[in-house]
Design an enzyme around this catalytic site. Structure first.
Site, PDB file in Angstrom:
ATOM      1  N   GLU A  62       9.343  -5.503  -4.974  1.00 34.31           N
ATOM      2  CA  GLU A  62       8.462  -4.353  -4.738  1.00 34.31           C
ATOM      3  C   GLU A  62       8.632  -4.024  -3.270  1.00 34.31           C
ATOM      4  O   GLU A  62       8.171  -4.763  -2.413  1.00 34.31           O
ATOM      5  CB  GLU A  62       7.023  -4.715  -5.106  1.00 34.31           C
ATOM      6  CG  GLU A  62       6.202  -3.514  -5.526  1.00 34.31           C
ATOM      7  CD  GLU A  62       5.483  -2.893  -4.369  1.00 34.31           C
ATOM      8  OE1 GLU A  62       6.124  -2.108  -3.634  1.00 34.31           O
ATOM      9  OE2 GLU A  62       4.298  -3.174  -4.190  1.00 34.31           O
ATOM     10  N   CYS A  67       2.458   0.520   0.828  1.00 33.80           N
ATOM     11  CA  CYS A  67       3.821   0.889   0.460  1.00 33.80           C
ATOM     12  C   CYS A  67       3.852   2.197  -0.321  1.00 33.80           C
ATOM     13  O   CYS A  67       4.832   2.919  -0.277  1.00 33.80           O
ATOM     14  CB  CYS A  67       4.471  -0.233  -0.324  1.00 33.80           C
ATOM     15  SG  CYS A  67       3.438  -0.862  -1.637  1.00 33.80           S
ATOM     16  N   GLU A  80       9.999   4.947   6.385  1.00 34.43           N
ATOM     17  CA  GLU A  80       8.658   4.436   6.121  1.00 34.43           C
ATOM     18  C   GLU A  80       8.019   4.007   7.437  1.00 34.43           C
ATOM     19  O   GLU A  80       8.563   3.181   8.158  1.00 34.43           O
ATOM     20  CB  GLU A  80       8.738   3.242   5.163  1.00 34.43           C
ATOM     21  CG  GLU A  80       7.372   2.692   4.814  1.00 34.43           C
ATOM     22  CD  GLU A  80       7.438   1.619   3.743  1.00 34.43           C
ATOM     23  OE1 GLU A  80       8.352   0.787   3.796  1.00 34.43           O
ATOM     24  OE2 GLU A  80       6.557   1.605   2.862  1.00 34.43           O
ATOM     25  N   LYS A  86       4.522 -17.939  -0.458  1.00 33.22           N
ATOM     26  CA  LYS A  86       4.414 -17.868   1.010  1.00 33.22           C
ATOM     27  C   LYS A  86       3.727 -16.565   1.415  1.00 33.22           C
ATOM     28  O   LYS A  86       4.248 -15.494   1.176  1.00 33.22           O
ATOM     29  CB  LYS A  86       5.792 -17.933   1.655  1.00 33.22           C
ATOM     30  CG  LYS A  86       5.697 -17.899   3.172  1.00 33.22           C
ATOM     31  CD  LYS A  86       6.960 -17.337   3.805  1.00 33.22           C
ATOM     32  CE  LYS A  86       6.721 -16.918   5.240  1.00 33.22           C
ATOM     33  NZ  LYS A  86       5.990 -15.663   5.384  1.00 33.22           N
TER      34      LYS A  86
END
Lengths: 293, 510
Positions: free
Chosen positions: B282, B316, B420, B208
């Site tokens: 991840e 990331c 983040e 997906k």
């Protein structure tokens, strides 16, 4: 009346190189049939926290010890076990192994001790070798020196299976230590006495304080605290019930613990000697460096 | 004859202690736009890709995919529900038991090589589609995303007949059907990272893509058809979070792989705690980039800029925390401001553009929120003209843009130094000793990547060893390769992608 009354041993917890009783003052009787074999300390949540704190404090130095040094210390542990053969065999034998449904070959208490010592020696040897098996150089397309190395994950909770009490513990603990992690052992099940004796082995074999911590306990009571503890980096267990495994796996979502619960392990298999048993307790670090001026 | 200018009589700026005039590259002239014009060959509507065919979603529902640079509609994307996900898993299971799972490794390899070649053949078209759908500058999709995606298929194709070497000493077998959910920051590349190792190891897949970036995944479905992969080997279901949850939780999936936020990763892990599914995750990062006073400064500045502004900082492993040794902090701030001022922000389709559009409105708001927080908490904002960086440069105000910026006077407790941001926002902090640099760099729940800049070899490797991060770039940053394992320590996830380590999560070890 015997001529001489036996001197019985008091089994205690092993935390940060010392042998405290549980801070809770709790104990649990260990029975073989109707006979009470010992009153073992029943570790509390606070004992678990103390043990994790000790393991964390010891982690950096143990991880930074040279692989050769770690190998020697594990070998020293095996030497000490060899000297305690009789005591360990009796500790294994004092509670009869639970009836097993599988057709696996049962091992005698003496044989279990022998296999435990041999397994520890195997992982003493792995300490300065697994890095070459699990790591590598990577041929990237560019002027870079690129390699992948292994580093210890950190503090690992070792959850012993019901049986075999000593071989199960050593098989789960040795790879964790060999890789440079520190450990908090939850020794539950019908016979935690060999685990308590192993604390004495650690105390006399140059294992730095805090590297191995052993809690005799009611496993079911402490699992959720292991799962929720944010300073435990990984969990190693085997042959646990499905609900116990689920509780531990929920800890993955807490702080992304590396949880390895092995199912249906036959601890006498040579497969348990593999470096693959170390792999879940190391982190792979990839380093890039330009190789051009 | 004109009179001599008064300046002539003044002492030189340097000796008078005045700031020197600064020449910013691009200030003295205007660039002509150099717009990429290749046809992305988009269809107005994309269906689900299940069992080798494009099929309409069971619900009949579609959602719009927009171009974040101008907010115009690009295409309609099918919205998959649980029934569609069921159908995708059934197709994948069938392919595993009857076709793909039975193929010899050598044959699987040749299919995957074909995927690599077909993608290379249509590289420009895919780069344009990627930039229109996701907002990244065309030079990045053209020079990085698409070629790197092809390289991943090429590298992994060669592994398909070498399973015996994946874990020497162990017998290795494919797992079965795997479920994968990928993020929006590198849509096609993340798809390649996920598909290539899974296919090489003989698994079949339900994947997906992210809801804002489904277009290149569905264009890749055309390549899968053209390559003649057995129907059902790769199935693509598009939709929102509920579709992703259905993919992750489906009982047929023996393994799931997720790339995305730590927050969503934890929800997935909690929901899978009672199962035996294998997982790789991840997740997020807050990478430290450490610059020592003996570093080659201009190279380091380039690395820092690339580390945080590459792909608008929506990476990331972005080097979002810069630690500078105290003695060179003023020089680094000055050079950073100078370099940042020459980054060109704007139309992602322009080949001169360095920083394109933010992927979505939601992400743009998130970045603006953090920029606001940074100011409120007392850090000093540096943007090219020190105005709000989160304002669109377009005359009509359309599109989601954020100019590169950084904060100085950042404390470790500031939100911008801890969370983040996933945007072109850098936090600059200082340190005095190597020990302090290491302990501050490691003071985060994340551990995906880190950077070290110093000219001294022994220091490079000492610091690299002590940083708790899965990838450490020394005197470089944001380098990737199919042969190089990528993945995190701690709350940045577990499992690796790339290299031999990336294969192990996709095989069953005896």
């Amino acid at each position: 009346m015997p001529d001489r009354l036996d001197v019985l041993k008091t089994y205690k917890l092993f935390i940060n190189g010392a042998f405290p009783r549980s801070e809770s003052g709790r104990s649990m009787p260990l029975c073989a049939g109707k006979r009470v074999m010992a009153h073992l300390c029943k570790a509390s949540r606070k004992d678990l926290r103390d043990a994790v704190e000790a393991a964390r404090a010891a982690a950096d130095k143990w991880a930074a010890a040279t692989a050769y040094n770690r190998g020697q210390i594990l070998y020293r542990m095996a030497e000490m076990m060899e000297g305690k053969r009789r005591e360990l065999s009796e500790a294994v034998a004092c509670v009869p192994a639970p009836a097993s449904k599988s057709r696996r070959r049962a091992v005698s208490p003496e044989d279990e001790v022998t296999r435990s010592i041999d397994r520890l020696i195997c992982f003493a040897g792995w300490a300065d070798k697994y890095a070459q098996v699990l790591g590598c150089n990577n041929p990237v397309s560019g002027p870079f020196y690129n390699f992948t190395i292994t580093e210890p994950t950190g503090v690992v909770a070792v959850i012993t299976p019901d049986a075999p009490p000593l071989l199960g513990l050593i098989t789960l603990l040795a790879p964790v230590l060999s890789a440079g992690n520190t450990a908090v052992v939850l020794a539950g099940g019908p016979n935690p006495i060999p685990a308590a004796v192993l604390g004495e082995v650690c105390a006399t074999s140059d294992v730095p304080a805090g590297v191995v911590n052993i809690l005799t306990c009611d496993r079911a009571e402490l699992l959720k605290f292991v799962s929720g503890h944010r300073d435990i980096d990984a969990v190693h267990g085997a042959n646990l019930s499905a609900p116990d495994a689920t509780i531990l796996r929920e800890g993955v979502a807490e702080n992304i613990k590396r949880v390895t619960i092995r199912a249906d392990v036959n601890f006498i298999d040579a497969d348990c000697d593999s470096a693959r048993w170390i792999e879940p307790f190391v982190e792979m670090k990839t380093v890039w460096h330009p190789a051009s001026v | 004859m004109p009179a001599l200018t008064p300046e002539k009589k003044r002492p030189a700026a340097r000796s008078a202690g005045r700031p020197l005039p600064e020449l910013i590259f691009g200030d003295l002239w205007e660039y002509d736009p150099a717009t990429e014009t290749a046809d992305p060959k988009l269809k107005p509507r994309y269906d689900l890709f299940i069992g080798g065919k494009f099929v309409a979603p069971a619900s009949g529902k579609y959602f719009d995919s927009i171009n974040p640079a101008n907010e115009t509609k690009l295409a309609e994307i099918a919205q998959a529900n649980a029934a569609d996900v069921d159908a995708a898993y059934a197709a994948a299971q069938k392919a595993f038991t009857t076709t793909w799972g039975k193929l010899p490794g050598k044959e699987r390899a040749k299919y995957i090589y074909r995927l690599a070649r077909l993608l290379q053949d249509r590289a420009r078209e895919f780069a344009v589609a990627e930039t229109m759908d996701g907002g990244k500058p065309i030079k990045e999709s053209r020079d990085f995303d698409v070629p790197m995606a092809a390289a991943h298929f090429f590298y992994h194709a060669g592994w398909a007949d070498k399973l015996d070497y994946v874990a020497p000493g162990r017998k290795v077998a494919p797992l079965g059907v795997v479920g994968q959910v990928i993020p929006w920051n590198f849509p096609l590349l993340m798809m390649a990272w996920k598909l290539a190792p899974a296919l090489a190891m003989g698994n079949t897949i339900v994947i997906k893509p992210a809801e804002t970036t489904s277009v290149t995944a569905l264009k890749f479905a055309e390549i899968i058809q053209d390559a003649g992969l057995p129907p059902g080997t790769v199935n693509i279901v598009t939709g929102f979070g509920d579709t992703g949850a259905a993919v992750m939780n489906h009982p047929t999936a023996v393994k799931v792989a997720f790339t995305g936020s730590t927050e969503v990763g934890k929800i997935i892990m909690r929901s899978l705690a009672g199962t035996d599914k294998k997982m790789t995750m991840e997740l997020g990062g807050k990478a430290a980039n450490i610059v020592f006073d003996d570093a080659p400064l201009d190279e380091a500045i380039e690395g820092v800029v690339n580390g945080i502004f590459f792909n608008q900082g929506e990476v990331c492993c972005a080097g979002s925390r810069l630690f500078v040794q105290e003695s060179i902090l003023p020089a680094v701030i000055r050079k950073l401001r100078h370099r940042m001022a020459s980054l060109r922000v704007g139309d992602p389709m322009d080949k001169n553009t360095d920083v394109g559009a933010i992927n979505s409105k939601a992400q743009h708001e998130r970045i603006a929120h953090y920029v606001r927080l940074g100011r409120e908490e007392g850090a000093t904002l540096h943007a090219s003209d020190d105005t709000d960086p989160c304002v669109s440069p377009a005359a009509d105000g359309k599109g989601f843009f954020c100019r590169p910026c950084f904060f100085s006077d950042v404390q470790p407790s500031h939100t911008i130094a801890r969370e983040e941001i996933f945007g072109p926002v850098l936090s600059v902090m200082s340190f005095r000793t190597p020990d302090e640099a290491v302990s501050r760099a490691n003071n985060t729940p994340y551990g995906l990547a880190a950077g070290v800049w110093t000219d001294k070899g022994s220091k490079v490797f000492d610091i690299a060893r002590r940083l708790k991060a899965g990838v450490v770039w020394c005197n470089t940053y944001n380098k990737f390769d199919p042969a190089s394992p990528f993945g995190g320590y701690k709350e940045s996830g577990f499992g690796r992608e790339g290299g031999v380590h990336g294969l192990r999560p996709y095989v069953d070890l005896d």
